[in-house]
Design an enzyme around this catalytic site. Structure first.
Site, mmCIF file in Angstrom:
data_model
loop_
_atom_site.group_PDB
_atom_site.id
_atom_site.type_symbol
_atom_site.label_atom_id
_atom_site.label_comp_id
_atom_site.label_asym_id
_atom_site.label_seq_id
_atom_site.Cartn_x
_atom_site.Cartn_y
_atom_site.Cartn_z
ATOM 1 C CE LYS A 83 -4.538 0.831 0.526
ATOM 2 N NZ LYS A 83 -5.792 -0.307 0.323
ATOM 3 N N PRO A 119 -6.037 2.909 -7.237
ATOM 4 C CG PRO A 119 -8.200 3.253 -8.048
ATOM 5 C CD PRO A 119 -6.974 2.241 -8.363
ATOM 6 C CB VAL A 188 -17.563 1.265 -1.816
ATOM 7 C CG1 VAL A 188 -18.455 0.144 -1.614
ATOM 8 C CG2 VAL A 188 -16.292 1.336 -2.668
ATOM 9 N N GLY A 189 -20.065 3.148 -0.780
ATOM 10 C CA GLY A 189 -21.502 3.080 -0.057
ATOM 11 C C GLY A 189 -22.553 3.651 -0.970
ATOM 12 C CB THR A 208 -19.514 12.985 8.221
ATOM 13 O OG1 THR A 208 -18.187 12.497 7.417
ATOM 14 C CG2 THR A 208 -19.367 12.060 9.429
ATOM 15 C CB ALA A 264 -14.392 0.493 6.101
HETATM 16 N N1 PHE Z 1 -8.026 0.262 -2.948
HETATM 17 C C1 PHE Z 1 -8.024 -1.183 -3.590
HETATM 18 C C2 PHE Z 1 -8.288 -2.015 -2.208
HETATM 19 O O1 PHE Z 1 -8.162 -1.608 -1.052
HETATM 20 C C3 PHE Z 1 -6.781 -1.442 -4.164
HETATM 21 C C4 PHE Z 1 -6.916 -1.530 -5.550
HETATM 22 C C5 PHE Z 1 -8.038 -1.278 -6.374
HETATM 23 C C6 PHE Z 1 -5.631 -2.313 -6.012
HETATM 24 C C7 PHE Z 1 -7.807 -1.581 -7.797
HETATM 25 C C8 PHE Z 1 -5.658 -2.509 -7.325
HETATM 26 C C9 PHE Z 1 -6.836 -2.060 -8.287
HETATM 27 O O2 PHE Z 1 -8.630 -3.149 -2.200
#
Ligand code: PHE
Length: 356
Positions: A83, A119, A188-189, A208, A264
């Site tokens: 990450k 992302p 997402v939500g 929020t 989350a």
């Molecule tokens: N943000 C995504 C997750 O937490 C990570 C991700 C998205 C990785 C798209 C690769 C492609 O799972």
């Protein structure tokens, strides 16, 4: 956290490598946590936000990277977990954003494929296009126009929806009429709410940011709950779809739901919170199981030639199967669902890279 906590975070983490680069022009920290390359190069999104301290940013990157190792292992893809965090200074000038992302792309290119990004909270496919100007080919989820598979939020929401269906099945609840409280109406939500409404679930939302709520109210009939009241609101399924750490010694006693199923990352404030949930007989879908859909769909589309439809099918079946197995093993052994998911993940890691 203090400076001492930074040292503790670095010394106690079980990951492989922590990369840091201080961006002098902006004062931002670029942090890349490579948690595991056991199954292949590390993949994980880039989170961009301001943190209270460098130690807090490092710790977040480390925890999120571990979650990616588990997501990728359970996805059956030949990738490890990592990450990135772009920890912004309190005074960050938004006009600097594109340059910062290009310089971050340079750092990714320097790592030569050890870490591949996508992302996450605070970044978008348009940001991936900027990172990829220098960081290609180690960037997932670019815009469709730039040759990528685009936003990972829609397949993530499809995965959470499938997980809610599997959870309803485990609880013996029909999805129609089930009350689902979605915490956070972000990328997402908001999509999850739409899927739930089509399926006839009763939807509640807490958010929020008034602007996000306003966007939602225009096209959806949901019950709005004050953020402070979200935990104590009576519902069947609580779906945390905002930031992590929301399940804690303080919030778990307040919950009035039968299950927690949301996208989350890192929802448990402490490992002991898994046991707190079990003691209250609340079924918990481990966060890295329920939220693996984004990474699985995007990587499948970009490296295995899946169509969007095929990616969504695979996400739904991977999450349904994994969650059903985790629930059954927790029930049979008396372990928490977190421990059951961990055991399954460790088996996948011990097996080594999958042959596709
Ligand atoms: N943000 C995504 C997750 O937490 C990570 C991700 C998205 C990785 C798209 C690769 C492609 O799972």
């Amino acid at each position: 956290m203090t400076d001492m906590a930074l040292e503790t975070a670095l010394a106690t983490w079980d990951g492989e490598l922590m990369v840091s680069h201080y961006d002098h022009p902006t004062g931002a920290w670029m942090l890349i946590a490579v948690h595991s390359t056991r199954l292949g190069p590390a993949v994980g999104g880039t989170r961009m936000k301001a943190y209270a301290s460098l130690a807090a940013a490092v710790h977040d990157a480390q925890q999120l990277a571990a979650g990616m190792t588990y997501k990728l292992a359970l996805s059956g893809l030949p990738y490890g977990g990592g990450k990135a965090v772009l920890a912004l200074p309190p005074t960050f000038d938004p006009a600097q954003r594109a340059l910062l992302l290009r310089r971050f792309g340079h750092l990714i290119a320097q790592l030569g494929g050890l870490y591949r990004t996508g992302p996450d909270v605070g970044t978008s496919p348009a940001d991936m296009d900027l990172i990829a100007e220098i960081g290609a080919p180690y960037v997932f989820s670019r815009t469709v126009g730039a040759g990528g598979a685009g936003d990972s939020a829609p397949p993530t929401a499809v995965g959470v929806f499938a997980g809610i269906q599997a959870t309803c099945a485990a609880l013996g609840l029909p999805l129609a009429g089930t009350r689902v409280l979605v915490q956070g109406a972000g990328s997402v939500g908001s999509r999850l709410l739409a899927l739930l409404q089509v399926a006839g679930a009763q939807t509640l939302v807490s958010e929020t940011d008034p602007a996000a709520l306003q966007r939602l109210r225009l096209d959806a009939s949901v019950t709005v709950i004050e953020p402070a009241a979200a935990y104590a609101t009576d519902c069947d399924i609580f779906a945390p779809c905002a930031l992590g750490g929301v399940l804690s010694a303080e919030t778990i006693p307040q919950l009035r739901c039968r299950a927690v199923v949301g996208s989350a990352n890192n929802q448990l404030a402490q490992p002991a919170d898994a046991e707190r949930l079990r003691a209250r007989n609340i079924l918990y879908a481990p966060d890295y199981v329920i939220s693996l859909g984004g990474a699985l769909a995007i990587i499948g589309q970009e490296t295995l030639g899946w169509s969007r439809e095929e990616a969504e099918r695979r996400v739904a079946s991977a999450i349904t199967q994994t969650l059903t197995e985790v629930y059954a093993s927790a029930r049979d052994t008396g372990a928490t669902t977190t421990a059951a998911a961990q055991a399954l993940t460790e088996r996948r890691l011990a097996d080594g890279p999958p042959s596709l």
